[in-house]
Structures are given as C-alpha cells and as structure tokens.
Motif scaffolding. Structure first.
Motif, PDB file in Angstrom:
ATOM      1  N   GLY A 296       9.867  42.241   1.266  1.00  0.00           N
ATOM      2  CA  GLY A 296       8.547  42.405   1.858  1.00  0.00           C
ATOM      3  C   GLY A 296       8.437  41.663   3.174  1.00  0.00           C
ATOM      4  N   THR A 297       7.492  42.095   3.987  1.00  0.00           N
ATOM      5  CA  THR A 297       7.295  41.466   5.296  1.00  0.00           C
ATOM      6  C   THR A 297       6.787  40.038   5.176  1.00  0.00           C
ATOM      7  OG1 THR A 297       5.068  42.421   5.456  1.00  0.00           O
ATOM      8  CG2 THR A 297       6.889  43.672   6.466  1.00  0.00           C
ATOM      9  N   ASP A 298       6.356  39.641   3.967  1.00  0.00           N
ATOM     10  CA  ASP A 298       5.876  38.272   3.747  1.00  0.00           C
ATOM     11  C   ASP A 298       6.994  37.326   3.321  1.00  0.00           C
ATOM     12  OD1 ASP A 298       6.385  39.160   1.182  1.00  0.00           O
ATOM     13  OD2 ASP A 298       4.344  38.804   0.430  1.00  0.00           O
ATOM     14  N   GLY A 299       8.253  37.826   3.318  1.00  0.00           N
ATOM     15  CA  GLY A 299       9.391  36.983   2.962  1.00  0.00           C
ATOM     16  C   GLY A 299       9.761  37.013   1.494  1.00  0.00           C
TER      17      GLY A 299
ATOM     18  N   ALA B  73      15.589  52.771  10.890  1.00  0.00           N
ATOM     19  CA  ALA B  73      15.159  51.885  11.970  1.00  0.00           C
ATOM     20  C   ALA B  73      16.170  51.832  13.115  1.00  0.00           C
ATOM     21  CB  ALA B  73      14.890  50.483  11.443  1.00  0.00           C
ATOM     22  N   ASP B  74      17.416  52.258  12.865  1.00  0.00           N
ATOM     23  CA  ASP B  74      18.385  52.330  13.966  1.00  0.00           C
ATOM     24  C   ASP B  74      17.979  53.427  14.943  1.00  0.00           C
ATOM     25  OD1 ASP B  74      19.918  50.247  12.949  1.00  0.00           O
ATOM     26  OD2 ASP B  74      21.214  51.606  11.802  1.00  0.00           O
ATOM     27  N   ALA B  75      17.523  54.557  14.405  1.00  0.00           N
ATOM     28  CA  ALA B  75      17.093  55.672  15.245  1.00  0.00           C
ATOM     29  C   ALA B  75      15.653  55.496  15.733  1.00  0.00           C
ATOM     30  CB  ALA B  75      17.233  56.990  14.487  1.00  0.00           C
ATOM     31  N   TYR B  76      14.833  54.749  14.979  1.00  0.00           N
ATOM     32  CA  TYR B  76      13.418  54.533  15.300  1.00  0.00           C
ATOM     33  C   TYR B  76      13.131  53.038  15.244  1.00  0.00           C
ATOM     34  CZ  TYR B  76      13.093  59.527  14.776  1.00  0.00           C
ATOM     35  OH  TYR B  76      13.286  60.872  14.937  1.00  0.00           O
ATOM     36  N   PRO B  77      13.529  52.292  16.298  1.00  0.00           N
ATOM     37  CA  PRO B  77      13.399  50.833  16.273  1.00  0.00           C
ATOM     38  C   PRO B  77      11.974  50.328  16.034  1.00  0.00           C
ATOM     39  CG  PRO B  77      14.673  51.549  18.190  1.00  0.00           C
ATOM     40  CD  PRO B  77      14.157  52.778  17.517  1.00  0.00           C
TER      41      PRO B  77
ATOM     42  N   GLY C   4      11.400  49.100  12.586  1.00  0.00           N
ATOM     43  CA  GLY C   4      12.228  48.003  12.103  1.00  0.00           C
ATOM     44  C   GLY C   4      11.420  46.948  11.376  1.00  0.00           C
ATOM     45  N   PHE C   5      12.127  46.058  10.682  1.00  0.00           N
ATOM     46  CA  PHE C   5      11.489  45.061   9.830  1.00  0.00           C
ATOM     47  C   PHE C   5      10.572  44.111  10.607  1.00  0.00           C
ATOM     48  CE2 PHE C   5      11.479  41.418   6.857  1.00  0.00           C
ATOM     49  CZ  PHE C   5      11.010  42.075   5.746  1.00  0.00           C
ATOM     50  N   ALA C   6      11.000  43.638  11.765  1.00  0.00           N
ATOM     51  CA  ALA C   6      10.155  42.723  12.555  1.00  0.00           C
ATOM     52  C   ALA C   6       8.866  43.417  12.984  1.00  0.00           C
ATOM     53  CB  ALA C   6      10.917  42.216  13.774  1.00  0.00           C
TER      54      ALA C   6
ATOM     55  N   PRO D 296       1.801  44.337  -0.418  1.00  0.00           N
ATOM     56  CA  PRO D 296       3.139  44.164   0.147  1.00  0.00           C
ATOM     57  C   PRO D 296       3.546  45.374   0.990  1.00  0.00           C
ATOM     58  CG  PRO D 296       3.165  43.865  -2.246  1.00  0.00           C
ATOM     59  CD  PRO D 296       1.815  44.362  -1.884  1.00  0.00           C
ATOM     60  N   TYR D 297       4.202  45.090   2.115  1.00  0.00           N
ATOM     61  CA  TYR D 297       4.783  46.131   2.978  1.00  0.00           C
ATOM     62  C   TYR D 297       6.289  45.940   2.868  1.00  0.00           C
ATOM     63  CZ  TYR D 297       5.087  49.206   7.141  1.00  0.00           C
ATOM     64  OH  TYR D 297       5.346  50.238   8.020  1.00  0.00           O
ATOM     65  N   LEU D 298       6.961  46.886   2.236  1.00  0.00           N
ATOM     66  CA  LEU D 298       8.342  46.741   1.824  1.00  0.00           C
ATOM     67  C   LEU D 298       9.264  47.626   2.648  1.00  0.00           C
ATOM     68  CD1 LEU D 298       7.566  46.969  -2.001  1.00  0.00           C
ATOM     69  CD2 LEU D 298       7.619  44.916  -0.568  1.00  0.00           C
ATOM     70  N   TYR D 299      10.490  47.148   2.831  1.00  0.00           N
ATOM     71  CA  TYR D 299      11.463  47.875   3.635  1.00  0.00           C
ATOM     72  C   TYR D 299      12.567  48.442   2.749  1.00  0.00           C
ATOM     73  CZ  TYR D 299      14.706  48.935   7.439  1.00  0.00           C
ATOM     74  OH  TYR D 299      15.561  49.571   8.305  1.00  0.00           O
ATOM     75  N   ASP D 300      12.694  49.756   2.771  1.00  0.00           N
ATOM     76  CA  ASP D 300      13.685  50.500   1.990  1.00  0.00           C
ATOM     77  C   ASP D 300      14.824  50.898   2.930  1.00  0.00           C
ATOM     78  OD1 ASP D 300      14.955  52.185   0.121  1.00  0.00           O
ATOM     79  OD2 ASP D 300      13.528  53.824   0.451  1.00  0.00           O
TER      80      ASP D 300
END
Length: 184
Positions: free
Chosen positions: A21-24, A79-83, A86-88, A102-106
């Motif tokens: 999650g973006t909250d660590g 996120a490589d094609a659409y920066p 990305g997570f940050a 929560p905002y989660l990265y798959d």
C-alpha cells in the motif's frame, strides 16, 4: 479506447491478495474486508474516467466504510509504459485526495487477472460471505464528471449489500480506460 466490463456474475468469489500500500503497509483481503461486505476497485492515476470521479469516490468510500464495508483501491497498470501510474505517483494521489482506504499496487498484474478487471474504474462489490454482488458503474459520469445530483449507483448498491447481502438486479456496467497490460 473506452472499455466496459461484463455484467455482474452474482456469487462469484473474491480473490485473496498480498499487495503493498501507498502507506507503507502490506495488505491482504483479510486486512481490508468489512463485516458487512467489501469493495475492491481497480483505478489508476492517469485515466480521465477515474480523474472525473476521484473526489466522489473518496466521499462515497467514507459512507461505505461507515456502513461496515471494507474498501480497497488497486492500481494494476504497467507503470513502465505509464509512469504517471507508478508507486510514488500513487502515494502522492492518495495523499492529495485524502484516501481513507488502502491504495495498493499490483505490479505483477496477477490480482487484476484473478478478478477479471478490464478497465479503470472497475468496481467489485462483495457481500460479507465474499460473493460478488455488484459490478456496475460509479454513477453516470464518463470522461467528464456527471451532474452534481447524479444518482450514486455504487453507493446505493454497496449500502444495499450491507443491509441485505444482495446487490441490485439491474446494474449498468462501468466504463473506462483499459487496464494497461504488460507485454512480453
């Protein structure tokens, strides 16, 4: 190109996950599920369909959570094609809009594939037993925000699920940008 997912497959099971999650923190389904249901939404940062309703999503998520429904947002775009996805950038968006969920990265896109997510936004509303009850749109908004008095279809559906365990029989599919799948 706009994509619309299929209609709700009532009773389809949810899928567990372990995502950052973006909250660590790292989250699984057990961490986000609510006692009266769970909403899993696939969104991203750059999609104009998501951008047009993000403030409404945050507003209604608060009401949904207050009804005992867990809420999580997942970004599965490449996120490589659409920066900008990305997570940050996800963290900045969650902070800027005051996400209460929560905002989660798959990153592997395995969770999006398991759920059958097709577009952003794509909403999966489950009852307390983990049975799919809603796969419809947020409201009538599209690439542009709909009227301020637009019927809050997702909110109404999730409150119905919290009260009865069943979603509405009539659902209008979501519409949005396709998930940006990795190639290769």
């Amino acid at each position: 190109m706009a994509v619309s997912p299929p209609v709700c497959d009532f009773g389809a099971p949810w899928h567990d996950f372990t995502l950052p999650g973006t909250d660590g923190r790292t989250y699984g389904l057990a961490d986000v599920r609510g006692p009266r249901g769970t909403l899993v939404m696939f969104i991203c940062n750059h999609c104009p369909y998501v951008q047009s309703i993000i403030d409404r999503i945050v507003r209604d998520a608060g009401r949904i959570q207050a009804a005992g429904i867990g809420v999580a947002a997942i970004s599965s775009n490449d996120a490589d094609a659409y920066p900008e996805d990305g997570f940050a950038e996800m963290k900045a968006k969650a902070d800027r809009h005051g996400f209460t969920f929560p905002y989660l990265y798959d990153e592997t896109q395995a969770v999006a594939r398991a759920y059958g997510a097709e577009c952003t936004p794509d909403f999966f509303g489950y009852n307390a037993r983990g049975e799919l009850q809603y796969r419809g749109r947020f409201d009538q908004s599209g690439r542009s925000k709909g009227p301020d008095d637009a019927r809050p279809e997702l909110l109404e559906a999730m409150l119905l699920i919290a009260d009865t365990g069943r979603g509405p029989d009539k659902q209008v599919p979501s519409m949005g940008c396709s998930i940006k799948w990795k190639h290769g």
